[in-house]
Design a protein around this motif. Structure first.
Motif, PDB file in Angstrom:
ATOM      1  N   LEU A 215       0.826  -1.200   0.000  1.00  0.00           N
ATOM      2  CA  LEU A 215       0.000   0.000   0.000  1.00  0.00           C
ATOM      3  C   LEU A 215       0.863   1.254   0.000  1.00  0.00           C
ATOM      4  O   LEU A 215       1.951   1.274   0.581  1.00  0.00           O
ATOM      5  N   GLU A 216       0.333   2.288  -0.645  1.00  0.00           N
ATOM      6  CA  GLU A 216       1.003   3.582  -0.649  1.00  0.00           C
ATOM      7  C   GLU A 216      -0.007   4.649  -0.274  1.00  0.00           C
ATOM      8  O   GLU A 216      -1.086   4.734  -0.854  1.00  0.00           O
ATOM      9  N   ARG A 217       0.349   5.446   0.729  1.00  0.00           N
ATOM     10  CA  ARG A 217      -0.498   6.572   1.126  1.00  0.00           C
ATOM     11  C   ARG A 217      -0.234   7.707   0.128  1.00  0.00           C
ATOM     12  O   ARG A 217       0.817   8.344   0.143  1.00  0.00           O
ATOM     13  N   VAL A 218      -1.216   7.976  -0.750  1.00  0.00           N
ATOM     14  CA  VAL A 218      -1.014   8.976  -1.794  1.00  0.00           C
ATOM     15  C   VAL A 218      -1.586  10.336  -1.417  1.00  0.00           C
ATOM     16  O   VAL A 218      -1.218  11.348  -2.030  1.00  0.00           O
ATOM     17  N   ALA A 219      -2.483  10.370  -0.426  1.00  0.00           N
ATOM     18  CA  ALA A 219      -3.057  11.657  -0.029  1.00  0.00           C
ATOM     19  C   ALA A 219      -3.656  11.536   1.365  1.00  0.00           C
ATOM     20  O   ALA A 219      -4.144  10.472   1.754  1.00  0.00           O
ATOM     21  N   ALA A 220      -3.605  12.632   2.112  1.00  0.00           N
ATOM     22  CA  ALA A 220      -4.215  12.669   3.446  1.00  0.00           C
ATOM     23  C   ALA A 220      -4.468  14.125   3.821  1.00  0.00           C
ATOM     24  O   ALA A 220      -3.733  15.024   3.404  1.00  0.00           O
ATOM     25  N   ALA A 221      -5.514  14.323   4.598  1.00  0.00           N
ATOM     26  CA  ALA A 221      -5.827  15.663   5.102  1.00  0.00           C
ATOM     27  C   ALA A 221      -6.650  15.510   6.374  1.00  0.00           C
ATOM     28  O   ALA A 221      -7.373  14.527   6.538  1.00  0.00           O
ATOM     29  N   ILE A 235      -8.491  -1.177   6.762  1.00  0.00           N
ATOM     30  CA  ILE A 235      -8.150  -1.037   5.349  1.00  0.00           C
ATOM     31  C   ILE A 235      -7.877  -2.405   4.735  1.00  0.00           C
ATOM     32  O   ILE A 235      -8.352  -2.731   3.637  1.00  0.00           O
ATOM     33  N   GLY A 236      -7.102  -3.224   5.443  1.00  0.00           N
ATOM     34  CA  GLY A 236      -6.832  -4.572   4.956  1.00  0.00           C
ATOM     35  C   GLY A 236      -8.099  -5.379   4.770  1.00  0.00           C
ATOM     36  O   GLY A 236      -8.249  -6.120   3.784  1.00  0.00           O
ATOM     37  N   ARG A 237      -9.032  -5.230   5.691  1.00  0.00           N
ATOM     38  CA  ARG A 237     -10.302  -5.953   5.585  1.00  0.00           C
ATOM     39  C   ARG A 237     -11.078  -5.494   4.355  1.00  0.00           C
ATOM     40  O   ARG A 237     -11.661  -6.315   3.624  1.00  0.00           O
ATOM     41  N   VAL A 238     -11.107  -4.189   4.113  1.00  0.00           N
ATOM     42  CA  VAL A 238     -11.824  -3.662   2.948  1.00  0.00           C
ATOM     43  C   VAL A 238     -11.181  -4.155   1.651  1.00  0.00           C
ATOM     44  O   VAL A 238     -11.882  -4.531   0.701  1.00  0.00           O
ATOM     45  N   LEU A 239      -9.855  -4.188   1.613  1.00  0.00           N
ATOM     46  CA  LEU A 239      -9.174  -4.648   0.404  1.00  0.00           C
ATOM     47  C   LEU A 239      -9.430  -6.130   0.149  1.00  0.00           C
ATOM     48  O   LEU A 239      -9.530  -6.558  -1.010  1.00  0.00           O
TER      49      LEU A 239
END
Length: 563
Positions: A215-221, A235-239
């Motif tokens: 996984l790569e975090r491409v954006a956050a705010a 997140i792993g569960r959703v994927l």
């Protein structure tokens, strides 16, 4: 006192007459009247008038001896009944509206006014109650209130729908504004916070081997400036499941309401969108979930487009690298070349230059530009067309001595290319005796810089307005002859170098010539190349921002000694 008839002396009415008069007056009124006696057990009714029977359906014999509460039922407001009972216990007046029931079981709204009756010692001995049927008034009031509630509810629904539509519209605008993946996702995260979340994170699966979970975090705010707004386990569960997950802890006012939805593309899950609300600013429900899924679908389309565009850019860059020649070392010439991609995101274009060593120590010199009408992938199409023209031109250059004849032969090839390309080309042959024979197909005119710094356009300075390559004009092209003396420089370029230099073509040419003349007299091709590109950037910065054109720049200086 009352006057006796026929002049007789006045008489005083007896108590019995007075009581009879009061009773008949109360009987005659159309308002329901009830009298209770506190001296009897449970304060029962001891008298009712005829209006009571008309209002309730109960005859006097059915009501007397019973507490008035027998008129109440299961739907009578407990609060109104309690107020009425409290006023009796406290021997005070009251006025309430409550739901009563008639003898036939039909309900009606009753406005009841009660007042205590006191004896000579000031002790409450009973109550008198006046009842008015206000059913129509209550129903009308309730209908008005219900109408107002429905109107208010409809307005809230409409406002919420408008906010949702506005949010989704703004999401679209952010996602289509760029093909840069990081910029698109960063814009999305900044938009969602704080309009839809207190924190937002977008994590994408890498484009490596199938099944990769990298996984790569491409954006956050987030509103507090921290990007730790997601749960790796969720997140792993959703994927793994491709299904959204919602977690809320309403018992803790500082807890998070977390929503994680999959970013699903055409071939599977691309990543996850995490949204968090802190401190009950909002609690995510089914409606929020539907909106989040809609946003995720739009984001997934953008991700796929950005990645497709990036792959095309990489392919185009490889193609461009393969098409731009490694300039040969040619005795007696100093050479510098530069290629600048046009637009904001382009990686390849249709501008090019070339040097072709020819027999008898001659050198073929080429600069050209290709543009197509294809709306998508236009740069790749232009580069492909340019590659074909370049290869065929090299072949013709070895077989045909005259530059004008080479262009005439290329005309036929250009007309057969797909996507209706628009091409300009300048081709010249520099001979060992410094003679330069050249011809143009709609290309901007090269500049010749004398050893002492003055600059002039080559013969046929209007060649930039000659027929384009592949056009309908079948007339033979003219050839021209100039000289490249020792120490002189030949500046060849494409039209992108003229951008921002003037409002007209002639003004742009004049300013380019001035920039060449203002360069230091001893500037070699590399230095002159840098000066012209820097001047072009300065000129463009003063213009309204537009998508700039490609620039191909080739500068040759004769280093042969003078005779």
């Amino acid at each position: 006192m009352r006057r006796a008839p026929d002049g007789l002396s006045p008489v005083t009415p007896s108590l019995r007459d007075t009581l009879l008069l009061r009773e008949r007056a109360l009987q005659a009124t159309t308002v329901s009247v009830v009298i209770t006696d506190l001296r009897l057990n449970d304060n029962p009714i001891v008298w009712v008038n005829a209006a009571f029977t008309q209002t309730t359906g109960y005859a006097a014999g059915d009501a007397i001896g019973r507490n008035p509460r027998f008129l109440q039922g299961a739907d009578t407001d407990p609060g109104a009944a309690a107020e009425l009972g409290g006023s009796i216990r406290e021997a005070r007046s009251s006025m309430v509206t409550l739901l009563n029931y008639r003898a036939d079981g039909t309900p009606f709204w009753n406005s009841v006014s009660t007042a205590p009756v006191f004896d000579d010692d000031g002790v409450a001995i009973g109550f008198i109650g006046v009842q008015v049927d206000v059913t129509e008034r209550v129903i009308a009031q309730r209908e008005r209130e219900e109408s107002l509630r429905e109107e208010h509810s409809a307005r809230l629904v409409a406002e919420k729908a408008q906010r949702t539509l506005s949010l989704l519209s703004d999401v679209n605008d952010r996602l289509v504004a760029t093909f840069d993946l990081a910029a698109a996702m960063g814009g999305l995260a900044d938009l969602l916070v704080p309009r839809f979340a207190d924190g937002c994170a977008i994590d994408l699966i890498g484009e490596g081997a199938a099944g990769s979970d990298q996984l790569e975090r491409v954006a956050a705010a987030s509103v507090n400036g921290h990007d730790e707004v997601s749960d790796p386990a969720l997140i792993g569960r959703v994927l793994r499941t491709s299904r959204p997950v919602s977690v809320q802890d309403l018992a803790d006012p500082e807890a998070q309401s977390l929503l994680v939805v999959p970013l699903t593309g055409r071939r599977g899950v691309l990543g996850a969108l995490s949204l968090v609300s802190v401190g009950h600013v909002r609690s995510y429900d089914e409606e929020h979930l539907e909106i989040a899924l809609d946003i995720a679908r739009r984001a997934a389309v953008s991700i796929e487009w950005c990645r497709l565009y990036e792959r095309e850019r990489r392919v185009a860059a490889l193609l461009q690298h393969s098409l731009l020649p490694e300039l040969p070392q040619i005795p007696g010439l100093e050479i510098a070349a530069h290629y600048r991609i046009g637009g904001n995101d382009h990686q390849v274009g249709g501008d090019w230059y070339d040097l072709i060593p020819l027999p008898s120590r001659s050198v073929g010199i080429v600069v050209g530009s290709v543009a197509t009408n294809a709306p998508l992938g236009r740069d790749l199409d232009a580069a492909a067309a340019m590659g074909r023209i370049r290869s065929v031109l090299r072949s013709y250059a070895y077989e045909i001595a005259s530059p004008s004849e080479v262009l005439d032969r290329l005309d036929r090839l250009a007309r057969e290319l797909p996507a209706s390309p628009s091409m300009t080309l300048w081709y010249g042959v520099l001979h060992p005796d410094d003679t330069l024979i050249h011809a143009s197909a709609g290309h901007v005119p090269p500049l010749l810089r004398a050893p002492y710094g003055t600059a002039a356009f080559l013969s046929a300075g209007s060649s930039g307005r000659s027929a384009l390559l592949g056009g309908t004009d079948s007339a033979p092209r003219a050839k021209f002859t100039d000289t490249l003396p020792p120490g002189a420089s030949l500046v060849l370029y494409t039209s992108g170098l003229l951008e921002g230099r003037g409002r007209s073509f002639e003004e742009a040419l004049e300013r380019l010539s001035g920039a060449v003349e203002e360069a230091p007299a001893d500037a070699d091709p590399e230095a002159l190349c840098s000066i012209l590109l820097s001047a072009a950037d300065t000129a463009e910065s003063a213009e309204i921002p537009t998508e700039r054109d490609d620039v191909a720049l080739l500068i040759l200086r004769s280093s042969r000694p003078a005779d």
